[in-house]
Design a protein around this motif. Structure first.
Motif, PDB file in Angstrom:
ATOM      1  N   THR B  19      -1.323   6.306  -8.475  1.00  0.00           N
ATOM      2  CA  THR B  19      -0.346   5.494  -7.731  1.00  0.00           C
ATOM      3  C   THR B  19      -0.033   6.150  -6.391  1.00  0.00           C
ATOM      4  O   THR B  19      -0.014   5.483  -5.350  1.00  0.00           O
ATOM      5  CB  THR B  19       0.960   5.337  -8.560  1.00  0.00           C
ATOM      6  N   ALA B  20       0.199   7.468  -6.429  1.00  0.00           N
ATOM      7  CA  ALA B  20       0.526   8.186  -5.195  1.00  0.00           C
ATOM      8  C   ALA B  20      -0.653   8.143  -4.227  1.00  0.00           C
ATOM      9  O   ALA B  20      -0.464   7.914  -3.024  1.00  0.00           O
ATOM     10  CB  ALA B  20       0.892   9.630  -5.529  1.00  0.00           C
ATOM     11  N   ALA B  21      -1.863   8.344  -4.741  1.00  0.00           N
ATOM     12  CA  ALA B  21      -3.051   8.375  -3.872  1.00  0.00           C
ATOM     13  C   ALA B  21      -3.279   7.014  -3.206  1.00  0.00           C
ATOM     14  O   ALA B  21      -3.503   6.945  -1.984  1.00  0.00           O
ATOM     15  CB  ALA B  21      -4.274   8.779  -4.692  1.00  0.00           C
ATOM     16  N   ILE B  22      -3.197   5.952  -3.983  1.00  0.00           N
ATOM     17  CA  ILE B  22      -3.440   4.615  -3.420  1.00  0.00           C
ATOM     18  C   ILE B  22      -2.320   4.241  -2.440  1.00  0.00           C
ATOM     19  O   ILE B  22      -2.582   3.733  -1.344  1.00  0.00           O
ATOM     20  CB  ILE B  22      -3.568   3.560  -4.553  1.00  0.00           C
ATOM     21  N   SER B  23      -1.075   4.537  -2.827  1.00  0.00           N
ATOM     22  CA  SER B  23       0.055   4.237  -1.935  1.00  0.00           C
ATOM     23  C   SER B  23      -0.086   5.003  -0.625  1.00  0.00           C
ATOM     24  O   SER B  23       0.115   4.446   0.463  1.00  0.00           O
ATOM     25  CB  SER B  23       1.389   4.635  -2.589  1.00  0.00           C
ATOM     26  N   PHE B  24      -0.444   6.277  -0.733  1.00  0.00           N
ATOM     27  CA  PHE B  24      -0.576   7.117   0.458  1.00  0.00           C
ATOM     28  C   PHE B  24      -1.656   6.566   1.392  1.00  0.00           C
ATOM     29  O   PHE B  24      -1.443   6.414   2.594  1.00  0.00           O
ATOM     30  CB  PHE B  24      -0.909   8.555   0.028  1.00  0.00           C
ATOM     31  N   LEU B  26      -2.985   3.543   1.530  1.00  0.00           N
ATOM     32  CA  LEU B  26      -2.598   2.243   2.107  1.00  0.00           C
ATOM     33  C   LEU B  26      -1.530   2.442   3.188  1.00  0.00           C
ATOM     34  O   LEU B  26      -1.563   1.793   4.237  1.00  0.00           O
ATOM     35  CB  LEU B  26      -2.056   1.313   1.009  1.00  0.00           C
ATOM     36  N   GLY B  27      -0.591   3.354   2.895  1.00  0.00           N
ATOM     37  CA  GLY B  27       0.477   3.644   3.854  1.00  0.00           C
ATOM     38  C   GLY B  27      -0.092   4.139   5.173  1.00  0.00           C
ATOM     39  O   GLY B  27       0.311   3.678   6.252  1.00  0.00           O
ATOM     40  N   VAL B  28      -1.062   5.059   5.095  1.00  0.00           N
ATOM     41  CA  VAL B  28      -1.688   5.599   6.306  1.00  0.00           C
ATOM     42  C   VAL B  28      -2.354   4.460   7.094  1.00  0.00           C
ATOM     43  O   VAL B  28      -2.212   4.356   8.326  1.00  0.00           O
ATOM     44  CB  VAL B  28      -2.719   6.700   5.949  1.00  0.00           C
TER      45      VAL B  28
END
Lengths: 291, 261
Positions: B19-24, B26-28
């Motif tokens: 979750t953190a990796a995908i969110s990060f 996408l956020g970038v």
């Protein structure tokens, strides 16, 4: 009433043999030993009874429930200890015990605490920090904490030190006296001889004998020990000859009068004829089948 | 429900990391969009010269200079691949780990039917996918609201929905595979996800391989189609749903009958 009723149970793993046409009854309240060497089919039989594997042929009932169609009812009433207990890494012992109780939907905390104290088990250790013996203890508590009607224990004492083994059997004897049935597989014959009322011997997936431990020990086989014998004995009914200093000992499985006739041809200073212990009976059954 | 909560607790670290990796990631992608938007004309020229690969990634049909075009492609790469890999790994390990870690005997010696075990493990897979998507979508929506003027939420949510369905389909197919294997199947799961992804690219490159669109769930997540048509290509969704149902059915049929080693 039978706690375990096995009818012509057969299991093949592809072409390799598990058990063949095995029939066996264990009465309620019995303390039953299931004896056989590695690969004889003990674990296969147990795994079939618990529904972990499917029979190729035959059937079995546990506490009146069918192993093929009523596995869940059986598992509610059975405590099972596998020969090699494995648990989820990352969990502490107390979490494993709680998970096991929760999966049964009952609170076993008081019983678990008592068993852990008696077996000297540290409940705060993580699974991956446990030695073989301590892993076994966790398995024992999981199998015993819900006070089942039937205990199915596969090689229960492997890895346990003698003191814990003694305590474990004390607990089993208490449960047996309260009416529970104990079915344990073992190749440690002294355990079976000491604690079990009845026993069955299995080899190559087939049942060789099933009787009370005392009857098995008082079979037609006798251990004959001669002191000061001067001539070697040779007879088709004589096996397992051991000679040390001037003492010769052997197992005899023929008729008693034939033995007396044979002995009358010999000179010896002293003679003892005894029932063999269970390990000798075990070897007798195995050698009789051509080992 | 004990098993469901246990499964969620057991997988919490893996769920947190994915979750953190995908969110990060996408956020970038969203944070750098305003800067990227200024250079889009040069980039579009570059993409136009990529030949078949321009079609393969649907870049011939969407405007990369607009946020939704940029979001569709980036979302496809990050949420599509990341989500598919997470779903594949979660699905393929759900049943197989019990045997590969030798814990199946412990679990199955408790009075809980195999059907129930399969059902609860499936629920756990679905719950993890829902949690991952809720967090990722929540985070991206908040970030988009701050950074982008008038974000096209409707199309964005349609893209999210397509990827959510894709993740469920991949997870269910891998869940079916999980009932058949007895080894650590993480590599197998990632392999399945990768094959689905590459199959979609191949089917976009050449018309001879267009039939592969019925096999890969990435066909109905094609953001160029969603942005252009305003909906997913339903025929691919229906075939995907059928494959997913077959995966679940196989899991129940196989696991309730298999010998546990």
């Amino acid at each position: 009433m039978n706690a375990i009723q096995i009818k012509n149970l057969t299991k093949y793993y592809g072409k390799s043999r598990g058990i063949v046409d095995l029939s066996l009854n264990v009465e309620k309240g019995d303390f039953f030993g299931f004896i056989g060497p590695n690969g004889a089919g003990k674990s296969t039989t147990i795994r079939l009874l618990l529904g972990l594997i499917n029979a190729t042929d035959g059937d079995a009932d546990i506490l009146g429930f069918n192993v093929k169609t009523q596995t869940t009812e059986i598992l509610k009433r059975v405590g099972y200890l596998p020969s090699d207990a494995a648990f989820y890494n990352g969990m502490r012992v107390k979490e494993i015990l709680k998970l096991s109780a929760d999966l049964r939907g009952i609170d076993c905390s008081t019983e678990a605490e008592s068993l852990c104290r008696r077996l000297d088990l540290d409940i705060n250790k993580k699974v991956e920090q446990l030695s073989l013996g301590n892993r076994k203890k966790v398995g024992i508590v999981c199998a015993l904490q819900h006070r089942p009607e039937l205990y199915i224990l596969d090689e229960p004492t492997s890895g346990l030190d003698p003191l814990i083994q003694h305590e474990f059997y004390s607990i089993l004897q208490e449960r047996n006296q309260e009416g529970a049935t104990i079915f344990l597989s073992s190749h440690i014959l002294s355990e079976v001889a000491r604690y079990c009322k009845n026993a069955a011997i299995i080899r190559d997936g087939k049942l060789l004998a099933c009787d009370s431990v005392s009857n098995l020990s008082h079979s037609d086989v006798k251990r004959v020990t001669l002191k000061g014998v001067t001539k070697a004995l040779q007879n088709e009914n004589i096996r397992d000859i051991k000679t040390e200093d001037n003492i010769t000992s052997f197992l005899y499985s023929g008729k008693p009068d034939a033995l007396i006739k044979e002995l009358s041809k010999l000179h010896f200073d002293d003679i003892t004829i005894t029932d063999p212990d269970l390990s000798e009976v075990f070897m007798h059954y195995y050698k009789k089948e051509g080992m | 429900m004990t098993l469901l909560f246990y499964e969620l607790r057991k997988n919490k670290i893996s769920l947190l990391i994915w979750t953190a990796a995908i969110s990060f990631m996408l956020g970038v992608c969203i944070i750098i969009f305003p800067e990227m938007a200024g250079q889009m004309s040069e980039m579009e020229n570059m993409f136009a010269e990529m030949g078949a690969f321009t079609e393969a990634f649907g870049m011939d049909r969407i405007n990369f200079g607009e946020f939704i075009g940029y979001f569709g492609v980036e979302c496809g790469n990050v949420l599509g691949m990341g989500g598919a890999f997470f779903a594949a790994v979660t699905g393929v390990t759900a049943l197989a780990t019990e045997e590969s870690h030798n814990t199946a005997e412990f679990l199955l010696s408790h009075p809980i039917s195999r059907k129930k075990i399969v059902g609860l493990k499936l629920l756990s897979v679905i719950a993890q996918i829902i949690i991952l998507n809720l967090v990722v979508i929540g985070f991206v929506t908040l970030l988009t609201a701050v950074i982008i003027d008038n974000p096209p939420y409707k199309t964005m949510f349609l893209i999210y929905l397509a990827y959510f369905i894709l993740q469920l389909q991949v997870a269910f197919i891998c869940f079916g595979i999980s009932a058949f294997v007895k080894f650590n199947a993480i590599g197998l799961g990632i392999g399945v996800g990768f094959v689905f992804y590459m199959t979609n690219i191949l089917s976009n490159i050449t018309k001879d391989l267009k039939f592969l669109k019925y096999i890969t769930p990435f066909s109905y997540t094609d953001s160029a189609d969603i942005i252009t048509n305003g909906h997913m290509t339903y025929k691919y969704v229906f075939v995907g749903a059928a494959l997913a149902i077959i995966g679940i059915a196989l899991a129940f049929i196989k696991y309730t009958k298999k010998d546990i080693s």
